[in-house]
Design an enzyme around this catalytic site. Structure first.
Site, short mmCIF file in Angstrom:
data_model
loop_
_atom_site.label_atom_id
_atom_site.label_comp_id
_atom_site.label_asym_id
_atom_site.label_seq_id
_atom_site.Cartn_x
_atom_site.Cartn_y
_atom_site.Cartn_z
N LEU A 522 0.83 -1.21 0.00
CA LEU A 522 0.00 0.00 0.00
C LEU A 522 0.86 1.25 0.00
O LEU A 522 0.45 2.30 -0.48
CB LEU A 522 -0.89 0.02 1.25
CG LEU A 522 -1.98 -1.05 1.33
CD1 LEU A 522 -2.64 -1.02 2.70
CD2 LEU A 522 -3.03 -0.81 0.25
N GLY A 526 7.15 5.58 7.62
CA GLY A 526 8.42 5.99 8.17
C GLY A 526 9.27 4.82 8.61
O GLY A 526 10.48 4.86 8.55
N GLY A 528 8.77 1.46 7.60
CA GLY A 528 8.69 0.25 6.80
C GLY A 528 7.44 0.23 5.96
O GLY A 528 6.55 1.07 6.12
N VAL A 530 3.86 -0.90 4.13
CA VAL A 530 2.54 -1.31 4.60
C VAL A 530 1.88 -2.14 3.50
O VAL A 530 1.93 -1.76 2.33
CB VAL A 530 1.67 -0.09 4.93
CG1 VAL A 530 0.31 -0.52 5.44
CG2 VAL A 530 2.36 0.79 5.96
N LYS A 544 1.65 -3.43 8.78
CA LYS A 544 2.85 -2.61 8.76
C LYS A 544 4.01 -3.52 9.12
O LYS A 544 4.05 -4.10 10.20
CB LYS A 544 2.71 -1.48 9.78
CG LYS A 544 3.88 -0.52 9.76
CD LYS A 544 3.61 0.63 10.72
CE LYS A 544 4.85 1.50 10.85
NZ LYS A 544 4.70 2.47 11.91
N ASP A 641 3.72 13.09 14.74
CA ASP A 641 3.93 12.99 13.29
C ASP A 641 2.60 13.07 12.56
O ASP A 641 2.31 12.26 11.67
CB ASP A 641 4.68 11.71 12.94
CG ASP A 641 5.31 11.77 11.54
OD1 ASP A 641 5.42 12.89 10.99
OD2 ASP A 641 5.67 10.72 11.00
#
Ligand SMILES: *[C@@H]1O[C@H](CO)[C@@H](O)[C@H](O)[C@H]1NC(C)=O
Ligand SMILES: *[C@@H]1O[C@H](CO)[C@@H](O)[C@H](O)[C@H]1NC(C)=O
Ligand SMILES: *[C@@H]1O[C@H](CO)[C@@H](O)[C@H](O)[C@H]1NC(C)=O
Ligand SMILES: *[C@@H]1O[C@H](CO)[C@@H](O)[C@H](O)[C@H]1NC(C)=O
Ligand SMILES: *[C@@H]1O[C@H](CO)[C@@H](O)[C@H](O)[C@H]1NC(C)=O
Ligand SMILES: *[C@@H]1O[C@H](CO)[C@@H](O)[C@H](O)[C@H]1NC(C)=O
Ligand SMILES: *[C@@H]1O[C@H](CO)[C@@H](O)[C@H](O)[C@H]1NC(C)=O
Ligand SMILES: *[C@@H]1O[C@H](CO)[C@@H](O)[C@H](O)[C@H]1NC(C)=O
Length: 833
Positions: A522, A526, A528, A530, A544, A641
């Protein structure tokens, strides 16, 4: 004419000659014999076969070795499986002319071509001895005259334990049976691993690498080895165990004799019990020792307890009464120091008591003492009287339980078992006792107040059963046996703050994502990639996969897992579970069919799908989610974030905040903290955070303000440069606002917004959130109120970062961050990666 007698004699002679001839012929043309004697011996191509043709003994070359050995293997099995080797440390380098025979004094000997004895059974007898291979796989040398067994290979095991073979020690004769691994598949010489009995304290079996213990079998408790999931009688075999003053010996028998099974200590150091599967022509391993990380000897140190179902494998035996010696190391997986008592024992004043812990693999019995006939009550009395005694338990748990086992040192190598565990009573200071039991009958109690005694007995019994039930229920909740897929994971700091979170098996997730195929990817977060996946029941998930090289170590992983699993709000993405396998860490979220907000607002075509009503709904939803994080959740969480790509959209375009990997949770009123490590995304970061590493809920408010302006305008703050005044989005919005032209900021795709006052209001709220000074920015509860009300708003002050022309935006998550090069607060030193 010859007499009849002569004729008969001749006949006999002929038969004798024929017999001798045929014996000789047999030697040449067939290579199988059923007995070895002084006159019948084996050479290179001959074998000795057991009566039912189950086992065979002969010369063989292991693996790719050029050396030859004499060994025993299964006759019927197509995969040559050697179970015993005679000359394991003395290979034959030249097999021709070597032979296995009974020598003149009754030894079974292996001679090489120079007629040197390479190996001998050292079983001297009168000289008429014979060697036969039994159907059990036992090579037996019998005295021809007395028929006494002189020697048997079962007394000299190599790496394999067959049904009927002993393991253990006879204290009277001194005989000992143990397994030693091969060096490699090519070399049956004595390897580094051994499986043997340790007779210090209560006898127990240990797997050693050299001298070092790698694994310890729990003590035999009548039903099984404590902590083992294999009971004495199972579908395959039954154990025969003798543990007394004379011997400590165990063996096993197959329940169905046509099932072929063995236990082998492999050259790589595992004890594997396997069963031959004739249809598949393979050995199926049914038990492996050690089977998991918790089988590692002493992994959790003194008073530590290992539980594979916890992410943090080690916890203290009782988190309320023991604490880790090395608290920092404990969290990072260095558990060797183990735990210490919070309240030390005070044996002298005689008030110490015992707490019962259930479902444990009993600790190392090296320093224990036992008596098989004592009762548990006698056992307790002895332990109570000896200040060095740290714990007691039954030696046999069958029925009511019997026998006494006492420990005299720190308790080591405990594990929590959902299956196969048992009770242990651990010495505690009086203040730490779970249920303070008053003495049952006071010494003064005479016959007259028997009534009171009875009431007392009743009360105590009631208290005991209630507390036992409670303890049982508590333990059960924590250690409940669950299947691979359904089991829960205890997540928490030092195991104290326990929290249930489903644990997915890695293979299940791999299957759901077609092995993390590119087609299912997908995006890249940040920490790795998904992936999209679908579980077997059709449920869609987002996975994830934390990159192994990512800076997200176990710390951050735990941080994220704990945070998210505790946070439940309709504007937060839901964590369904997690998965850990080796250094692979996966987080499994609910799948959001409409993916992320940035894919809509920054895309020319997609953005037309988001009209003003939907956008305002998204803004309000994010505000509510953030408010929950900041104030309403049990923990106070700062996201750190927040950005468009971290806002996911469900099927109805409802926003859900995701990615708490760098969130920090706080207790109490702590709302500001300093961090040496700035993690986040430029373009969304508040000045105090980007420059000084100072983060607070107000830095999230700043990011939220940026997000609002982006949603309204359809432009990225990061990378946006106005053609005339070179301002970034914030600067541009401020300028338009000051000039009373805020509506020009609007995304052209919904320029004819029906409700200009809502638009203006949103922009003003956005500008209030990006003000330079954190104190000036509203908190999220005010933001939610402002967005939902009609009332007048405060006038925003000049925002931070309104020029940003030199910034080449980039996501960073590293320990370094740039210093500002000048007073205009630009990030001139950031280079794009
Ligand atoms: C054993 O068999 C091998 C191969 O079949 C053959 O070369 C060798 O000569 C045989 N040895 C004896 C002693 O019969
Ligand atoms: C093995 O022994 C035989 C005698 O039995 C000899 O002829 C042969 O050369 C030897 N082979 C090697 C490789 O030493
Ligand atoms: C035969 O065995 C003896 C004794 O182990 C050894 O010294 C000799 O080298 C061996 N000979 C061969 C050819 O293997
Ligand atoms: C071996 O056995 C035979 C008969 O079975 C007997 O006559 C002979 O004396 C025995 N030899 C010895 C050394 O015992
Ligand atoms: C014993 O095992 C064999 C082979 O696996 C099987 O065919 C047979 O039914 C088993 N017998 C019993 C009594 O279980
Ligand atoms: C015994 O020692 C414990 C722990 O130090 C203390 O709490 C308790 O009061 C002492 N009891 C007596 C009778 O001294
Ligand atoms: C074990 O305990 C019983 C009963 O208390 C006692 O008679 C016996 O001597 C004890 N045995 C040993 C070896 O201590
Ligand atoms: C307890 O252990 C200490 C040190 O090992 C020893 O000196 C002492 O005699 C022991 N006490 C008892 C009652 O066994």
């Amino acid at each position: 004419m010859r007499s009849w007698k002569e004729m008969i004699l001749m006949e006999e002679a002929t038969i004798l000659v024929l017999l001798v001839l045929s014996l000789h012929m047999q030697k040449i043309y067939t290579a199988e014999v059923d007995i070895i004697s002084y006159s019948s011996f084996l050479t290179e191509n001959d074998t000795l076969v057991s009566p039912a043709r189950i086992f065979e003994l002969g010369f063989f070359k292991p693996g790719s070795s050029d050396n030859t050995y004499v060994g025993i293997w299964y006759k019927k099995i197509s995969v040559k499986t050697v179970v015993w080797v005679a000359n394991r440390d003395y290979p034959l380098t030249n097999v021709s002319s070597s032979m296995l025979r009974i020598d003149s004094v009754g030894n079974l000997v292996l001679k090489n071509y120079t007629d040197h004895v390479v190996w001998s059974s050292n079983s001297e007898s009168s000289g008429n001895a014979t060697a036969q291979l039994y159907d059990s796989g036992n090579l037996v040398i019998t005295d021809g005259n007395s028929m006494k067994i002189l020697w048997e290979s079962f007394d000299y095991p190599t790496d394999t334990n067959l049904p009927g073979m002993k393991c253990g020690k006879n204290y009277v004769t001194g005989a000992e049976w143990h397994l030693t691994s091969w060096k490699s598949i090519h070399d049956p010489a004595i390897g580094e691993f051994t499986w043997s009995i340790d007779t210090r304290g209560y006898p127990h079996f240990v797997l050693r690498d050299g001298l070092e213990i790698k694994f310890r079998h729990g003590p035999w408790n009548g039903e099984r080895f404590s902590g083992s999931s294999w009971p004495s009688i199972n579908t395959y075999f039954s154990y025969n165990t003798v543990i007394n003053e004379k011997e400590a010996v165990i063996s096993y028998n197959m329940l169905n004799n046509s099932v072929i099974s063995k236990s082998t200590l492999t050259y790589s150091g595992n004890l594997e019990r396997s069963v031959w599967q004739e249809d598949k022509k393979i050995w199926e391993v049914i038990v492996t020792i050690p089977k998991d990380i918790c089988d590692t000897y002493k992994i959790c140190g003194p008073y530590g307890s290992c539980n594979t179902e916890d992410t943090q494998k080690c916890s203290c035996l009782d988190g309320a009464k023991f604490e880790p010696i090395n608290k920092r190391g404990w969290v990072t997986g260095d558990w060797t120091g183990g735990c210490v008592r919070r309240i030390p024992l005070n044996c002298k004043n005689g008030t110490d008591g015992f707490n019962k812990y259930s479902n444990v693999k009993l600790p190392d019995t090296q320093t224990s003492w036992f008596n098989n006939t004592m009762s548990l009550t006698e056992c307790k009395v002895i332990c109570q009287q000896n200040c060095n005694c740290t714990a007691y338990a039954n030696t046999d748990i069958r029925g009511e339980g019997s026998g006494c086992l006492l420990w005299f040192n720190d308790l080591l190598d405990i594990r929590a078992c959902s299956k196969g565990g048992q009770d242990i009573f651990v010495r505690m200071a009086s203040s730490e006792l779970d249920h303070a039991l008053t003495p049952l009958v006071s010494k003064k109690a005479g016959g007259t107040n028997i009534k009171f005694i009875l009431i007392g007995v009743f009360l105590v019994v009631f208290v005991i059963s209630l507390s036992t039930w409670l303890l049982y229920a508590w333990r059960k909740r924590h250690l409940s046996a669950q299947t691979e897929e359904g089991r829960s994971l205890n997540v928490g700091e030092s195991g104290r703050e326990a929290m249930e979170l489903p644990l997915f098996s890695f293979s299940r997730v791999a299957k759901a994502t077609a092995n993390f195929s590119l087609d299912n990817k997908l995006g890249e977060g940040g920490f790795g990639p998904v992936y999209k996946g679908m579980l077997e029941d059709g449920q869609e998930i987002a996975v994830k996969r934390l990159s192994k090289t990512s800076s997200q170590g176990i710390d951050e992983f735990m941080n994220e897992v704990i945070c998210i699993s505790k946070l439940q709000h309709r504007n937060l993405v839901k964590l369904l579970g997690c998965s850990i396998k080796g250094d692979e860490k996966l987080l499994i979220y609910e799948y959001m069919p409409n993916r992320s907000l940035d894919e809509f607002i920054f895309d020319k075509r997609q953005s037309t799908l988001l009209d003003w009503t939907k956008r305002l709904n998204i803004i309000k939803g994010i505000a509510r989610g953030l408010l929950y994080l900041h104030q309403d959740s049990r923990l106070r969480v700062i996201h750190r974030d927040l950005k468009a790509s971290n806002i996911l959209l469900d099927a109805d375009m409802n926003p859900k905040i995701s990615d708490f990997g760098i969130a920090r949770s706080f207790g109490g009123n702590e709302t500001e903290a300093n961090t040496e490590r700035v993690v986040g995304t430029y373009g969304y970061m508040s000045p105090e955070y980007a420059l000084d590493g100072l983060f607070s809920i107000k830095s999230d408010v700043f990011s939220f303000g940026v997000l609002v302006l982006e949603i309204v305008s359809g432009m990225r703050n990061r990378g946006f440069v106005h053609s005339e005044h070179k301002n970034n989005l914030i600067g541009h919005a401020w300028r338009m606002h000051s000039e009373g032209k805020s509506m020009e900021l609007l995304d052209s795709s919904f320029a004819e917004a029906r409700n200009p006052s809502e638009v203006l209001r949103s922009i003003e709220v956005g500008l209030l959130c990006v003000q330079q000074s954190p104190e000036d920015r509203p908190n999220m509860s005010s933001v939610v109120l402002m967005l939902g009300n009609e009332g007048a708003l405060p006038k925003p002050k000049q925002p931070a970062f309104f020029t940003d022309r030199n910034l080449l935006g980039t996501d960073i998550s590293s320990t370094s961050y740039p210093t500002s090069s000048s007073n205009d607060l630009t990030f001139t030193e950031i280079a794009a990666r």
